[in-house]
Design a protein around this motif. Structure first.
Motif, PDB file in Angstrom:
ATOM      1  N   ALA A  67       0.833  -1.211   0.000  1.00 49.71           N
ATOM      2  CA  ALA A  67       0.000   0.000   0.000  1.00 49.71           C
ATOM      3  C   ALA A  67       0.862   1.254   0.000  1.00 49.71           C
ATOM      4  CB  ALA A  67      -0.946  -0.001   1.193  1.00 49.71           C
ATOM      5  N   CYS A  68       1.924   1.251   0.795  1.00 55.07           N
ATOM      6  CA  CYS A  68       2.811   2.413   0.854  1.00 55.07           C
ATOM      7  C   CYS A  68       3.530   2.621  -0.474  1.00 55.07           C
ATOM      8  CB  CYS A  68       3.830   2.260   1.979  1.00 55.07           C
ATOM      9  SG  CYS A  68       3.119   2.535   3.607  1.00 55.07           S
ATOM     10  N   THR A  69       3.935   1.535  -1.104  1.00 53.86           N
ATOM     11  CA  THR A  69       4.625   1.651  -2.391  1.00 53.86           C
ATOM     12  C   THR A  69       3.701   2.261  -3.436  1.00 53.86           C
ATOM     13  OG1 THR A  69       6.030  -0.234  -1.895  1.00 53.86           O
ATOM     14  CG2 THR A  69       5.816   0.375  -4.212  1.00 53.86           C
ATOM     15  N   ARG A  70       2.467   1.773  -3.461  1.00 51.03           N
ATOM     16  CA  ARG A  70       1.509   2.315  -4.433  1.00 51.03           C
ATOM     17  C   ARG A  70       1.276   3.798  -4.176  1.00 51.03           C
ATOM     18  NH1 ARG A  70      -4.741   1.916  -5.202  1.00 51.03           N
ATOM     19  NH2 ARG A  70      -4.835   2.671  -7.313  1.00 51.03           N
ATOM     20  N   ARG A  71       1.006   4.147  -2.949  1.00 51.79           N
ATOM     21  CA  ARG A  71       0.739   5.548  -2.598  1.00 51.79           C
ATOM     22  C   ARG A  71       1.979   6.416  -2.846  1.00 51.79           C
ATOM     23  NH1 ARG A  71      -1.382   9.950  -2.064  1.00 51.79           N
ATOM     24  NH2 ARG A  71      -1.961  10.872  -0.084  1.00 51.79           N
ATOM     25  N   PHE A  72       3.163   5.876  -2.554  1.00 52.33           N
ATOM     26  CA  PHE A  72       4.410   6.602  -2.786  1.00 52.33           C
ATOM     27  C   PHE A  72       4.583   6.925  -4.275  1.00 52.33           C
ATOM     28  CE2 PHE A  72       9.031   6.665  -3.586  1.00 52.33           C
ATOM     29  CZ  PHE A  72       9.419   7.673  -2.720  1.00 52.33           C
ATOM     30  N   VAL A  73       4.281   5.969  -5.141  1.00 43.89           N
ATOM     31  CA  VAL A  73       4.397   6.184  -6.587  1.00 43.89           C
ATOM     32  C   VAL A  73       3.379   7.238  -7.037  1.00 43.89           C
ATOM     33  CG1 VAL A  73       4.089   5.094  -8.853  1.00 43.89           C
ATOM     34  CG2 VAL A  73       5.393   3.933  -7.063  1.00 43.89           C
ATOM     35  N   GLN A  74       2.185   7.206  -6.474  1.00 38.66           N
ATOM     36  CA  GLN A  74       1.187   8.226  -6.810  1.00 38.66           C
ATOM     37  C   GLN A  74       1.671   9.615  -6.383  1.00 38.66           C
ATOM     38  OE1 GLN A  74      -2.254   6.686  -4.796  1.00 38.66           O
ATOM     39  NE2 GLN A  74      -2.848   5.399  -6.523  1.00 38.66           N
ATOM     40  N   VAL A  75       2.262   9.690  -5.200  1.00 36.09           N
ATOM     41  CA  VAL A  75       2.786  10.970  -4.706  1.00 36.09           C
ATOM     42  C   VAL A  75       3.913  11.455  -5.612  1.00 36.09           C
ATOM     43  CG1 VAL A  75       4.085  12.022  -2.800  1.00 36.09           C
ATOM     44  CG2 VAL A  75       2.023  10.684  -2.319  1.00 36.09           C
ATOM     45  N   GLN A  76       4.781  10.540  -6.045  1.00 32.79           N
ATOM     46  CA  GLN A  76       5.872  10.902  -6.967  1.00 32.79           C
ATOM     47  C   GLN A  76       5.284  11.460  -8.270  1.00 32.79           C
ATOM     48  OE1 GLN A  76       8.679  10.767  -4.706  1.00 32.79           O
ATOM     49  NE2 GLN A  76       9.572  10.502  -6.697  1.00 32.79           N
ATOM     50  N   TRP A  77       4.238  10.775  -8.789  1.00 38.89           N
ATOM     51  CA  TRP A  77       3.593  11.238 -10.021  1.00 38.89           C
ATOM     52  C   TRP A  77       3.008  12.636  -9.820  1.00 38.89           C
ATOM     53  CZ3 TRP A  77      -1.698  12.291 -10.309  1.00 38.89           C
ATOM     54  CH2 TRP A  77      -2.143  12.717 -11.565  1.00 38.89           C
ATOM     55  N   ALA A  78       2.299  12.843  -8.719  1.00 38.72           N
ATOM     56  CA  ALA A  78       1.681  14.151  -8.456  1.00 38.72           C
ATOM     57  C   ALA A  78       2.744  15.245  -8.349  1.00 38.72           C
ATOM     58  CB  ALA A  78       0.845  14.088  -7.181  1.00 38.72           C
ATOM     59  N   TRP A  79       3.852  14.933  -7.687  1.00 37.76           N
ATOM     60  CA  TRP A  79       4.944  15.900  -7.567  1.00 37.76           C
ATOM     61  C   TRP A  79       5.525  16.215  -8.945  1.00 37.76           C
ATOM     62  CZ3 TRP A  79       7.138  19.726  -5.334  1.00 37.76           C
ATOM     63  CH2 TRP A  79       8.465  20.039  -5.578  1.00 37.76           C
ATOM     64  N   ASP A  80       5.699  15.193  -9.764  1.00 37.42           N
ATOM     65  CA  ASP A  80       6.227  15.394 -11.112  1.00 37.42           C
ATOM     66  C   ASP A  80       5.319  16.337 -11.904  1.00 37.42           C
ATOM     67  OD1 ASP A  80       8.015  14.729 -13.381  1.00 37.42           O
ATOM     68  OD2 ASP A  80       6.209  13.762 -14.184  1.00 37.42           O
ATOM     69  N   VAL A  81       4.020  16.180 -11.757  1.00 38.97           N
ATOM     70  CA  VAL A  81       3.062  17.022 -12.475  1.00 38.97           C
ATOM     71  C   VAL A  81       3.038  18.438 -11.913  1.00 38.97           C
ATOM     72  CG1 VAL A  81       0.592  17.396 -12.928  1.00 38.97           C
ATOM     73  CG2 VAL A  81       1.589  15.113 -13.199  1.00 38.97           C
ATOM     74  N   LEU A  82       2.911  18.563 -10.600  1.00 39.22           N
ATOM     75  CA  LEU A  82       2.694  19.888 -10.002  1.00 39.22           C
ATOM     76  C   LEU A  82       3.970  20.704  -9.814  1.00 39.22           C
ATOM     77  CD1 LEU A  82      -0.079  19.034  -7.401  1.00 39.22           C
ATOM     78  CD2 LEU A  82      -0.328  19.916  -9.735  1.00 39.22           C
ATOM     79  N   SER A  83       5.119  20.083  -9.867  1.00 39.46           N
ATOM     80  CA  SER A  83       6.374  20.838  -9.705  1.00 39.46           C
ATOM     81  C   SER A  83       6.856  21.431 -11.021  1.00 39.46           C
ATOM     82  CB  SER A  83       7.466  19.942  -9.116  1.00 39.46           C
ATOM     83  OG  SER A  83       7.812  18.907 -10.028  1.00 39.46           O
ATOM     84  N   ASP A  84       6.299  21.003 -12.125  1.00 38.17           N
ATOM     85  CA  ASP A  84       6.673  21.521 -13.443  1.00 38.17           C
ATOM     86  C   ASP A  84       5.562  22.467 -13.912  1.00 38.17           C
ATOM     87  OD1 ASP A  84       6.353  21.430 -16.477  1.00 38.17           O
ATOM     88  OD2 ASP A  84       8.312  20.467 -16.251  1.00 38.17           O
ATOM     89  N   PRO A  85       5.874  23.749 -14.114  1.00 39.37           N
ATOM     90  CA  PRO A  85       4.827  24.725 -14.466  1.00 39.37           C
ATOM     91  C   PRO A  85       4.000  24.326 -15.702  1.00 39.37           C
ATOM     92  CG  PRO A  85       6.862  25.854 -13.941  1.00 39.37           C
ATOM     93  CD  PRO A  85       7.185  24.392 -13.973  1.00 39.37           C
ATOM     94  N   GLN A  86       4.644  23.794 -16.727  1.00 45.65           N
ATOM     95  CA  GLN A  86       3.919  23.409 -17.941  1.00 45.65           C
ATOM     96  C   GLN A  86       2.996  22.216 -17.673  1.00 45.65           C
ATOM     97  OE1 GLN A  86       3.633  24.881 -20.870  1.00 45.65           O
ATOM     98  NE2 GLN A  86       2.291  23.266 -21.640  1.00 45.65           N
TER      99      GLN A  86
END
Length: 160
Positions: A67-86
């Protein structure tokens, strides 16, 4: 975007199962990081760091690791999206969040009709495909989402 770890690849009414992960097609990066859509870059960064530390698979028990691995990957994806202005701008325009915006409207006549399948399709800007069936149109559906990204189009047509 990686379907193997439950990060959204397409949207649909029914989630799909890939490997052992159930994919939530309507995932919103803001919801994943638990921040409001108007959060500052600093707020997003702080929340990402909090969640990454909390959910890191190396810090979880064997029982909680999947569960933590899945949620961690989702958090990584969200960070990748929201940390890049475009990417953030594209996500905000994609129609995923609560304040969803339709990317554009398309006349049904401009979509390709697949007679044997009873399906209309149109290629998306991401090279994915928007699809809507005759049955969905008859039921009153007037929008569809790309099978690769989260863009949504409105479909203009008249029922005769």
């Amino acid at each position: 975007i990686n379907a193997e770890y439950g990060v959204p690849v397409q949207r649909s009414d029914e989630p799909a199962v890939v490997g052992c992960w159930r994919i939530a097609w309507h995932m919103d990066a803001y919801e994943v990081l638990e921040v409001p859509a108007d959060a500052s870059d600093d707020q997003i960064r702080k929340r990402y760091l909090e969640l990454a530390r909390q959910l890191h698979p190396d810090k979880s028990s064997e029982e909680d690791k999947p569960a933590c691995t899945r949620r961690f990957v989702q958090v990584q994806w969200a960070w990748d999206v929201l940390s890049d202005p475009q990417k953030r701008r594209e996500h905000d325009m994609s129609g995923v969040g609560a304040d969803a915006v339709m990317w554009r409207e398309v006349d049904l006549d401009d979509m390709k009709y697949h007679e044997g399948e009873g399906v209309y399709s149109l290629e998306c800007r991401c090279s994915g495909v928007y699809r809507i069936t005759e049955e969905q149109l008859e039921q009153g559906y007037d929008a569809t989402t790309c099978d690769c990204c989260s863009c949504t189009i409105g479909i203009l047509y008249e029922v005769s």
